[in-house]
Structures are given as structure tokens and as C-alpha cells.
Design a protein around this motif. Structure first.
Motif, PDB file in Angstrom:
ATOM      1  N   THR A  82      10.484  39.657  39.687  1.00 30.78           N
ATOM      2  CA  THR A  82      10.082  39.845  38.421  1.00 30.78           C
ATOM      3  C   THR A  82       8.502  40.064  38.821  1.00 30.78           C
ATOM      4  O   THR A  82       7.498  40.145  39.826  1.00 30.78           O
ATOM      5  N   ILE A  83       7.838  41.633  37.671  1.00 31.43           N
ATOM      6  CA  ILE A  83       6.286  41.633  37.657  1.00 31.43           C
ATOM      7  C   ILE A  83       5.379  40.426  37.561  1.00 31.43           C
ATOM      8  O   ILE A  83       4.450  40.614  38.471  1.00 31.43           O
ATOM      9  N   GLU A  84       5.190  39.210  36.741  1.00 28.81           N
ATOM     10  CA  GLU A  84       5.095  38.832  36.665  1.00 28.81           C
ATOM     11  C   GLU A  84       4.552  37.879  38.264  1.00 28.81           C
ATOM     12  O   GLU A  84       3.562  37.421  38.126  1.00 28.81           O
ATOM     13  N   ALA A  85       5.647  37.271  38.576  1.00 30.31           N
ATOM     14  CA  ALA A  85       5.572  37.088  40.180  1.00 30.31           C
ATOM     15  C   ALA A  85       4.619  37.601  40.957  1.00 30.31           C
ATOM     16  O   ALA A  85       4.086  37.332  41.865  1.00 30.31           O
ATOM     17  N   ARG A  86       5.163  38.828  40.704  1.00 29.98           N
ATOM     18  CA  ARG A  86       4.404  40.156  41.925  1.00 29.98           C
ATOM     19  C   ARG A  86       2.720  40.018  41.213  1.00 29.98           C
ATOM     20  O   ARG A  86       1.673  40.067  42.477  1.00 29.98           O
ATOM     21  N   ILE A  87       2.125  39.826  40.326  1.00 26.29           N
ATOM     22  CA  ILE A  87       1.068  40.308  39.789  1.00 26.29           C
ATOM     23  C   ILE A  87       0.494  38.720  39.961  1.00 26.29           C
ATOM     24  O   ILE A  87      -0.718  39.163  40.865  1.00 26.29           O
ATOM     25  N   ARG A  88       0.985  37.752  40.242  1.00 28.76           N
ATOM     26  CA  ARG A  88       0.627  36.258  41.182  1.00 28.76           C
ATOM     27  C   ARG A  88       0.382  36.425  42.040  1.00 28.76           C
ATOM     28  O   ARG A  88      -0.432  36.026  42.209  1.00 28.76           O
ATOM     29  N   GLU A  89       1.321  36.918  43.080  1.00 26.57           N
ATOM     30  CA  GLU A  89       1.540  36.858  44.223  1.00 26.57           C
ATOM     31  C   GLU A  89      -0.194  37.588  44.660  1.00 26.57           C
ATOM     32  O   GLU A  89      -0.477  37.512  46.114  1.00 26.57           O
ATOM     33  N   LEU A  90      -0.393  39.072  44.537  1.00 23.03           N
ATOM     34  CA  LEU A  90      -1.330  40.298  44.543  1.00 23.03           C
ATOM     35  C   LEU A  90      -2.293  38.912  43.928  1.00 23.03           C
ATOM     36  O   LEU A  90      -3.460  39.120  44.713  1.00 23.03           O
ATOM     37  N   GLY A  91      -2.968  38.596  42.972  1.00 20.94           N
ATOM     38  CA  GLY A  91      -4.266  37.658  42.687  1.00 20.94           C
ATOM     39  C   GLY A  91      -4.166  36.208  43.461  1.00 20.94           C
ATOM     40  O   GLY A  91      -5.362  36.191  44.192  1.00 20.94           O
ATOM     41  N   ASN A  92      -2.973  36.330  44.549  1.00 18.11           N
ATOM     42  CA  ASN A  92      -3.299  35.097  45.227  1.00 18.11           C
ATOM     43  C   ASN A  92      -3.820  35.612  46.453  1.00 18.11           C
ATOM     44  O   ASN A  92      -5.090  35.057  46.920  1.00 18.11           O
ATOM     45  N   ARG A  93      -3.711  36.704  47.053  1.00 16.58           N
ATOM     46  CA  ARG A  93      -4.297  37.573  47.859  1.00 16.58           C
ATOM     47  C   ARG A  93      -5.465  37.865  47.510  1.00 16.58           C
ATOM     48  O   ARG A  93      -6.354  38.511  48.973  1.00 16.58           O
ATOM     49  N   HIS A  94      -5.462  38.691  46.325  1.00 14.48           N
ATOM     50  CA  HIS A  94      -6.601  39.178  46.104  1.00 14.48           C
ATOM     51  C   HIS A  94      -8.513  38.094  46.310  1.00 14.48           C
ATOM     52  O   HIS A  94      -9.057  38.524  46.836  1.00 14.48           O
ATOM     53  N   ARG A  95      -7.809  36.282  45.738  1.00  9.03           N
ATOM     54  CA  ARG A  95      -8.719  35.100  45.627  1.00  9.03           C
ATOM     55  C   ARG A  95      -9.063  35.329  47.562  1.00  9.03           C
ATOM     56  O   ARG A  95      -9.757  34.970  47.698  1.00  9.03           O
ATOM     57  N   GLN A  96      -7.843  35.205  48.055  1.00  6.09           N
ATOM     58  CA  GLN A  96      -7.670  34.915  49.543  1.00  6.09           C
ATOM     59  C   GLN A  96      -8.640  36.135  50.043  1.00  6.09           C
ATOM     60  O   GLN A  96      -9.848  35.398  51.139  1.00  6.09           O
ATOM     61  N   LEU A  97      -9.218  37.458  49.514  1.00  8.27           N
ATOM     62  CA  LEU A  97      -9.871  38.538  50.358  1.00  8.27           C
ATOM     63  C   LEU A  97     -11.353  38.093  49.947  1.00  8.27           C
ATOM     64  O   LEU A  97     -12.236  37.545  50.486  1.00  8.27           O
ATOM     65  N   ASP A  98     -11.494  36.970  48.763  1.00  8.30           N
ATOM     66  CA  ASP A  98     -12.496  37.250  48.175  1.00  8.30           C
ATOM     67  C   ASP A  98     -12.978  35.893  48.363  1.00  8.30           C
ATOM     68  O   ASP A  98     -14.440  36.184  49.452  1.00  8.30           O
ATOM     69  N   GLU A  99     -12.754  35.410  49.023  1.00  8.70           N
ATOM     70  CA  GLU A  99     -12.850  34.034  50.091  1.00  8.70           C
ATOM     71  C   GLU A  99     -13.743  34.395  51.337  1.00  8.70           C
ATOM     72  O   GLU A  99     -14.500  34.081  52.169  1.00  8.70           O
ATOM     73  N   THR A 100     -12.970  35.445  51.481  1.00  5.66           N
ATOM     74  CA  THR A 100     -13.235  36.023  53.362  1.00  5.66           C
ATOM     75  C   THR A 100     -13.970  36.590  53.027  1.00  5.66           C
ATOM     76  O   THR A 100     -15.161  36.642  54.090  1.00  5.66           O
ATOM     77  N   ILE A 101     -14.505  36.751  52.361  1.00  8.68           N
ATOM     78  CA  ILE A 101     -15.346  38.546  52.618  1.00  8.68           C
ATOM     79  C   ILE A 101     -17.048  37.423  51.913  1.00  8.68           C
ATOM     80  O   ILE A 101     -17.447  37.014  52.928  1.00  8.68           O
ATOM     81  N   GLN A 102     -16.429  35.804  51.274  1.00 10.32           N
ATOM     82  CA  GLN A 102     -17.429  34.735  51.394  1.00 10.32           C
ATOM     83  C   GLN A 102     -18.304  34.081  52.240  1.00 10.32           C
ATOM     84  O   GLN A 102     -18.979  33.900  52.353  1.00 10.32           O
ATOM     85  N   ARG A 103     -16.797  34.013  53.205  1.00 10.38           N
ATOM     86  CA  ARG A 103     -16.720  33.294  54.430  1.00 10.38           C
ATOM     87  C   ARG A 103     -17.672  34.284  55.384  1.00 10.38           C
ATOM     88  O   ARG A 103     -18.481  33.683  56.205  1.00 10.38           O
TER      89      ARG A 103
END
Length: 57
Positions: free
Chosen positions: A2-23
Motif C-alpha cells: 500500500t501507499i502507506e506502507a511504502r511511505i513508512r518504508e521510505l521514512g525508515n530509510r530516510h531516518r537511517q540515512l540521517d543517522e548515518t550522516i550524523q555518525r
């Protein structure tokens, strides 16, 4: 998927990238090229999330 599931998946990847940038900024020698690429990928994800949210209404 579903679109909602895809949004959640992309949101998780977005947060992971943010954490990687901070590290990366916590390292003694910041790899500017790596950070630039990570930020570019993060922006693409944000744009896709925004687009999907608009479609989901």
C-alpha cells in the motif's frame, strides 16, 4: 504494498540515512563527498515521500 506502507518504508530509510550522516560528522575526518551523496539520497527519499503523501490524500 500500500501507499502507506511504502511511505513508512521510505521514512525508515530516510531516518537511517540521517543517522548515518550524523555518525559521519562525529568522525575525526569527515568525508565530504560521502556526506554529499548521503544528503542527495536523503533528499530524493523525502521528495518521493512527499509525492506519495500527496497521492494518498
Amino acid at each position: 504494498m500500500t501507499i502507506e506502507a511504502r511511505i513508512r518504508e521510505l521514512g525508515n530509510r530516510h531516518r537511517q540515512l540521517d543517522e548515518t550522516i550524523q555518525r559521519e560528522f562525529g568522525r575525526p575526518a569527515v568525508d565530504e563527498l560521502q556526506v554529499r551523496e548521503l544528503k542527495r539520497r536523503k533528499l530524493r527519499l523525502k521528495e518521493e515521500i512527499t509525492s506519495l503523501e500527496a497521492r494518498a490524500g
